[in-house]
Structure formats: C-alpha cells, structure tokens
Design an enzyme around this catalytic site. Sequence first.
Site, PDB file in Angstrom:
ATOM      1  N   GLU A  47       0.871  -1.176   0.000  1.00 17.34           N
ATOM      2  CA  GLU A  47       0.000   0.000   0.000  1.00 17.34           C
ATOM      3  C   GLU A  47       0.909   1.227   0.000  1.00 17.34           C
ATOM      4  OE1 GLU A  47      -3.262   0.222  -0.380  1.00 17.34           O
ATOM      5  OE2 GLU A  47      -2.897   2.371  -0.329  1.00 17.34           O
ATOM      6  N   SER A  48       0.899   1.973  -1.100  1.00 14.72           N
ATOM      7  CA  SER A  48       1.887   3.047  -1.254  1.00 14.72           C
ATOM      8  C   SER A  48       1.743   4.130  -0.181  1.00 14.72           C
ATOM      9  CB  SER A  48       1.798   3.660  -2.646  1.00 14.72           C
ATOM     10  OG  SER A  48       0.530   4.236  -2.875  1.00 14.72           O
ATOM     11  N   CYS A  77       4.484  -2.058  -8.445  1.00 10.75           N
ATOM     12  CA  CYS A  77       3.134  -1.680  -8.032  1.00 10.75           C
ATOM     13  C   CYS A  77       3.161  -0.518  -7.026  1.00 10.75           C
ATOM     14  CB  CYS A  77       2.410  -2.919  -7.521  1.00 10.75           C
ATOM     15  SG  CYS A  77       0.641  -2.785  -7.681  1.00 10.75           S
ATOM     16  N   ARG A 103      -3.296   5.619  -9.624  1.00 13.59           N
ATOM     17  CA  ARG A 103      -3.416   4.472  -8.712  1.00 13.59           C
ATOM     18  C   ARG A 103      -4.709   3.713  -8.958  1.00 13.59           C
ATOM     19  NH1 ARG A 103      -2.648   6.376  -2.673  1.00 13.59           N
ATOM     20  NH2 ARG A 103      -3.047   4.154  -2.368  1.00 13.59           N
ATOM     21  N   ILE A 134      -2.502  -6.570  -9.196  1.00 16.23           N
ATOM     22  CA  ILE A 134      -3.327  -6.570  -7.983  1.00 16.23           C
ATOM     23  C   ILE A 134      -3.573  -5.112  -7.588  1.00 16.23           C
ATOM     24  CG2 ILE A 134      -3.519  -7.365  -5.589  1.00 16.23           C
ATOM     25  CD1 ILE A 134      -1.280  -9.443  -6.329  1.00 16.23           C
ATOM     26  N   HIS A 171       3.619  -7.586 -10.695  1.00 15.71           N
ATOM     27  CA  HIS A 171       4.362  -8.232  -9.598  1.00 15.71           C
ATOM     28  C   HIS A 171       5.172  -9.445 -10.055  1.00 15.71           C
ATOM     29  CE1 HIS A 171       2.363  -6.164  -6.203  1.00 15.71           C
ATOM     30  NE2 HIS A 171       1.323  -6.124  -7.010  1.00 15.71           N
ATOM     31  N   GLU A 173       7.566 -10.717  -8.622  1.00 15.57           N
ATOM     32  CA  GLU A 173       7.950 -11.489  -7.425  1.00 15.57           C
ATOM     33  C   GLU A 173       6.914 -12.558  -7.070  1.00 15.57           C
ATOM     34  OE1 GLU A 173       6.794  -8.506  -7.535  1.00 15.57           O
ATOM     35  OE2 GLU A 173       5.561  -8.015  -5.778  1.00 15.57           O
TER      36      GLU A 173
HETATM   37  N1  GLN Z   1      -3.304  -0.188  -4.742  1.00 15.10           N
HETATM   38  C1  GLN Z   1      -2.022  -0.056  -4.099  1.00 15.10           C
HETATM   39  C2  GLN Z   1      -1.632   1.411  -3.988  1.00 15.10           C
HETATM   40  O1  GLN Z   1      -2.239   2.250  -4.568  1.00 15.10           O
HETATM   41  C3  GLN Z   1      -0.946  -0.811  -4.862  1.00 15.10           C
HETATM   42  C4  GLN Z   1      -1.286  -2.279  -4.897  1.00 15.10           C
HETATM   43  C5  GLN Z   1      -0.106  -3.192  -4.954  1.00 15.10           C
HETATM   44  O2  GLN Z   1       1.037  -2.823  -4.668  1.00 15.10           O
HETATM   45  N2  GLN Z   1      -0.391  -4.434  -5.272  1.00 15.10           N
HETATM   46  O3  GLN Z   1      -0.714   1.721  -3.303  1.00 15.10           O
END
Ligand code: GLN
Length: 194
Positions: A47-48, A77, A103, A134, A171, A173
């Site tokens: 979650e940024s 992400c 985002r 995701i 992702h 990873e």
């Molecule tokens: N939705 C997240 C964000 O805005 C990012 C999602 C993720 O890293 N898988 O920070």
Amino acid sequence: MKFGVLALQGDFREHRISLEKLGADVTEVRLPAHLDGLSGLIIPGGESTAIGKLMVAYKLLEPIRQFGKTHAIWGTCAGAILLAKNVGKDQPLLGLMDITIQRNAFGRQIDSFEIDLPVPFLTPPQPDYQLTFIRGPIITEVHGNARPLLSLPDGRIIAAQQGKLLATSFHPELTEDLRFHQYFMELAQSGYAD
Ligand code: GLN
C-alpha cells in the site's frame, strides 16, 4: 552483489526469495544505515500510502532519494507509485521518476488479473511472461528522462525506465519466472546513467 528490499510493508519476502534464487546477497532495509554497500534496492508492492508514511517515520525518504540518484531502484506496483513524481494525490513520494501514475487504475481487488505477454527485453525473450496485477497502477505519462518499457495490448503503459530506475505496475515477485529480477540485477551492474 548485495541488494536491498525495502521491508516496511508489503510483499518484500517474495522479492527477497527471487533475488536469493539468483544468487544475490539480500538485506531487508528498515533504517537508512541498511542502504550502505547495496548495489540496488527493490520497493515492493503493498500500500503506497502506508509505505510512504513509514518511510517518513523511519527517516528513509531522503536517504532513498539520494541513493536513487546514483543506484538502481525497482518499484513494483506500490513501489512504482512511490518512484513517480506525480500520482495526482498528496502522499509522501520519492519523486525520482519523470512519470505520472494513476493508482488503482484497473479497479478494486476483485478486478485483479493475470495476462501473458511477450517481453522482448528479457533474457531469454521467450516464452511470454505472466504479468500479475493486484489493484495495480497505470503509468499515464512518461516524460523528461523516462521512457516507456512495456504496454498492454490496448496501449496502456505498465512499465517505465529512467536510467537505473525501473517501475512496473505488476508483480514479477509473485511468479516463479526470475527474468525480471535478472533484468534488474543486470541494470544495477551496468554503467547505465540517465
Ligand atoms: N493499490 C495499491 C496502492 O495504490 C498498490 C497495490 C499493490 O502494490 N499491489 O498503493
């Protein structure tokens, strides 16, 4: 080669495992001193907003910004969001890359998806790479010294590079395919500058 994975929140363990499979020595970065001696740093998905706030709390924002002026950083992400100069919201950012990000551009968690695409710059370039999204972002603008690296078939940009800085909406990873981590490790060793 020693690589760091920012380990404040998100899926840093998966990055660590991928790098270790490729023979890298991996440090989990939680404090500025952990950046010493690293060849490159990965900022994971998560979650940024949370990662950004923790970077401020742990006094990592400015040290990572300085690190990124001379070293490789790859953001996946949420990590890509943190690398961007503009995300259209007021949240702590590294602001190292000349990209604008939207985002959650694909919708909610339930709209997560995978797509197999050819990624010609990987070694080897075949087979197609399984890209996992995701709640991922889209790179809506690439300007200055950044360049688009990969797009969806509809043209939306999902990866960009600026010298040794790499941003991906997806992702790698979370797959067994190590070619993106290999690409990043080679980028970190290269003489590539802006
Ligand atoms: N939705 C997240 C964000 O805005 C990012 C999602 C993720 O890293 N898988 O920070």
